[in-house]
Design a protein around this motif. Structure first.
Motif, short mmCIF file in Angstrom:
data_model
loop_
_atom_site.label_atom_id
_atom_site.label_comp_id
_atom_site.label_asym_id
_atom_site.label_seq_id
_atom_site.Cartn_x
_atom_site.Cartn_y
_atom_site.Cartn_z
N ILE A 129 26.06 16.29 50.58
CA ILE A 129 25.41 15.98 51.86
C ILE A 129 26.10 14.75 52.44
CG2 ILE A 129 23.28 15.30 53.00
CD1 ILE A 129 21.72 16.76 50.89
N GLY A 130 26.48 14.88 53.71
CA GLY A 130 27.11 13.75 54.38
C GLY A 130 26.43 13.45 55.71
N SER A 131 26.53 12.22 56.16
CA SER A 131 25.91 11.81 57.42
C SER A 131 26.75 10.70 58.03
CB SER A 131 24.47 11.33 57.19
OG SER A 131 23.89 10.86 58.38
N SER A 132 26.72 10.65 59.39
CA SER A 132 27.44 9.59 60.09
C SER A 132 26.69 9.23 61.38
CB SER A 132 28.87 10.04 60.41
OG SER A 132 28.85 11.13 61.30
N PHE A 133 26.93 8.01 61.87
CA PHE A 133 26.32 7.53 63.11
C PHE A 133 27.37 6.79 63.90
CE2 PHE A 133 24.31 4.08 65.48
CZ PHE A 133 23.42 4.78 66.27
N ASP A 147 25.41 12.67 63.03
CA ASP A 147 25.51 14.03 62.50
C ASP A 147 25.15 14.03 61.01
OD1 ASP A 147 27.74 13.13 61.09
OD2 ASP A 147 29.12 13.80 62.62
N VAL A 148 24.69 15.16 60.56
CA VAL A 148 24.33 15.39 59.14
C VAL A 148 25.05 16.67 58.70
CG1 VAL A 148 22.48 15.85 57.52
CG2 VAL A 148 22.09 14.27 59.43
N GLU A 149 25.70 16.62 57.51
CA GLU A 149 26.50 17.76 57.04
C GLU A 149 26.12 18.11 55.61
OE1 GLU A 149 31.20 18.98 56.27
OE2 GLU A 149 30.66 17.05 57.17
N LEU A 150 26.06 19.41 55.35
CA LEU A 150 25.84 19.95 54.00
C LEU A 150 27.04 20.84 53.66
CD1 LEU A 150 24.09 20.44 51.48
CD2 LEU A 150 23.02 22.34 52.72
N GLY A 151 27.79 20.49 52.59
CA GLY A 151 29.00 21.23 52.24
C GLY A 151 29.02 21.61 50.77
N ALA A 152 29.84 22.60 50.45
CA ALA A 152 29.97 23.07 49.06
C ALA A 152 31.35 23.69 48.88
CB ALA A 152 28.88 24.10 48.74
N ARG A 332 24.76 17.87 64.94
CA ARG A 332 25.13 16.63 65.64
C ARG A 332 24.16 16.41 66.79
NH1 ARG A 332 31.21 16.29 67.21
NH2 ARG A 332 31.29 15.88 64.98
N GLY A 333 23.73 15.16 66.95
CA GLY A 333 22.85 14.80 68.05
C GLY A 333 23.42 13.66 68.88
N GLN A 334 23.20 13.71 70.20
CA GLN A 334 23.69 12.69 71.13
C GLN A 334 22.53 12.21 71.98
OE1 GLN A 334 26.76 14.77 73.25
NE2 GLN A 334 28.33 14.41 71.70
N GLY A 335 22.58 10.93 72.34
CA GLY A 335 21.54 10.38 73.19
C GLY A 335 21.99 9.11 73.88
N GLY A 336 21.37 8.81 75.06
CA GLY A 336 21.71 7.62 75.82
C GLY A 336 22.12 7.98 77.25
#
Length: 471
Positions: A129-133, A147-152, A332-336
């Motif tokens: 599981i990965g995440s970034s801002f 964004d939040v990522e789930l990989g295998a 992925r989410g965007q705001g502002g």
């Protein structure tokens, strides 16, 4: 006229008598007219095999009646001379349970078997599981992105089956290594077992020597009291009795030491050394397993398993030319006010590229391991064939030695019996009696060692054939 006829008849009779006397005085070179009959000269029919009848009894001096030793000597062994107790397998299990090498092999087997969980998994590894801002430099309130990522990792084509092959081959290799270690422990246990047997046989000889020395001592003392022999000869008997007691003490100590070494090997178990009637011992002696080569030797089986494992690893190397690709699912989410507001979904794929820098060392290592395993298999087969041949020769020689030693002891016992009879009747002295007694002691000791060597030879042959004791 009648007188003339009578004179002629007398002359003819005198002439015939002279011829018979001359023929009787002829030498063998003159070929006498009357040949000697064959039955008068017994060796003649024996030296010419065609003439005597098949069932004609030979002269007594050619084939004397069988001596007493031939009747008293035991017959040649028709089956296996030694006996291995059924409880030897239990002692072997006890030794295997405390052996450090065997326990390490069992642990390695469980470690290899645990890799089966990866084979059953639908993915090639662990998921992540990965995440970034991210925020705009004008301020966190103007533009934000996260964004939040789930990989295998994914299986390569053929990789999963190749990995399953390495697991199965690895487990089989450890199983055969454990069987080989059991055979190695069986060899050590057999050596210790026959060491106890050798010590106990020497103890029996020492006890017999002491008992006979005391018996002879009573005969000597009786003759001393009767005045038939001198008092100094009684000292010879006393000396022999003390020597027999010393040998008995040494033999008892050797038996205790051999039993202690056996218990050390088995962790305290000595079921195979107990008498047949005891509850904790064997349920009766039985011969070793039948000699046969239908089942391959554990050493060969272990080498074959090692080669199979190396080949399975080589197949796994060929099936994995690259690292496992990765597939990820992210949101992925965007705001502002300075960016678009909303949420999106996506897929991400990562596929490594094959390079010779990665694959060449792996192929070389796999090939080196396979070559080593193949060489060890060839060497194991050659060595085992040689060991089996030597063990068979040793068993045949031990059987012949055992038979000759038994015949020698039978003769020595007859000599001792005759010597004791002659001593009681005053025909020989104590020194001659003890000289004959020493020959009997040596013959008994040689026979005891020959019996133990025959049993040890059969155990060595079973060891060379890869036959471990079975309960």
């Amino acid at each position: 006229m009648p007188r003339l006829f009578l004179a002629a008849a007398c002359a003819a009779a005198l002439l015939a008598a002279g011829q018979r006397d001359a023929a009787a005085q002829q030498t063998p070179l003159s070929r006498p007219p009357l040949a000697v009959p064959p039955e008068v000269n017994p060796p003649a029919p024996v030296l010419r095999p065609p003439t005597p009848a098949p069932r004609r009894a030979p002269p007594p001096r050619e084939e004397p009646p069988p001596p007493p030793r031939a009747r008293r000597a035991p017959p040649p062994p028709s089956g296996p001379p030694p006996m291995e107790s059924a409880a030897l397998a239990r002692d072997l299990d006890a030794a295997l349970s405390i052996d450090a090498v065997a326990r390490a092999i069992q642990g390695q087997r469980e470690a290899v078997r645990s890799r089966d969980a990866q084979v059953r998994s639908p993915i090639a590894g662990s998921p992540a599981i990965g995440s970034s801002f991210r925020s705009d430099t004008r301020g966190p309130r103007l533009a934000n992105e996260w964004d939040v990522e789930l990989g295998a990792p994914l299986w390569l084509p053929g990789q999963r089956s190749a990995l399953a092959g390495t697991v199965n081959a690895g487990v089989e290799e450890q199983e055969r290594r454990l069987a080989l270690r059991r055979l190695e422990l069986a060899g050590l246990l057999r050596d210790a077992y026959w060491a106890v047997g050798a010590a106990e046989s020497e103890l029996r000889v020492a006890r017999d020597r002491l008992a006979t020395a005391r018996d002879i001592g009573r005969d000597v003392q009786r003759r001393v009291e009767l005045g038939d022999i001198a008092e100094t000869e009684a000292l010879l008997t006393r000396n022999e009795t003390l020597a027999a007691e010393l040998d008995l003490a040494r033999a008892e100590a050797a038996v205790q030491a051999a039993r202690a070494a056996y218990r050390t090997l088995t962790g305290g178990s000595e079921a195979a050394l107990l008498p047949p009637g005891t509850s904790a011992g064997m349920a009766g002696a039985r011969p070793e397993p039948a000699l046969g080569e239908a089942t391959p030797h554990p050493a060969i089986r272990a080498a074959e398993a090692a080669l199979a494992t190396a080949e399975a690893r080589a197949r796994l190397v060929r099936a994995t030319p690259i690292d496992n690709p990765e597939l990820g699912l992210f949101t992925r989410g965007q705001g502002g006010p300075a960016t678009e507001n909303g949420t999106s979904l996506g897929l991400r794929v990562r596929i490594p590229l094959p390079t010779e820098a990665r694959n060449a060392p792996r192929r070389a290592d796999a090939e080196a391991e396979r070559t080593r395993a193949e060489g060890e298999l060839i060497q194991a087969r050659r060595v085992i064939e040689g060991e089996i041949g030597l063990a068979r020769l040793g068993l045949a020689a031990a059987g012949r030695n055992r038979q000759l030693a038994a015949q020698r002891r039978a003769v020595a016992e007859q000599q001792l019996t005759a010597a004791r009879t002659a001593f009681r009747s005053g025909e020989i002295g104590a020194f001659d009696l003890f000289r004959v007694r020493q020959l009997q002691i040596e013959a008994a000791a040689v026979e005891a060692r020959a019996e133990v060597e025959a049993g040890r030879a059969r155990s060595r042959l079973n060891q060379a054939l890869g036959l471990a004791p079975r309960g």
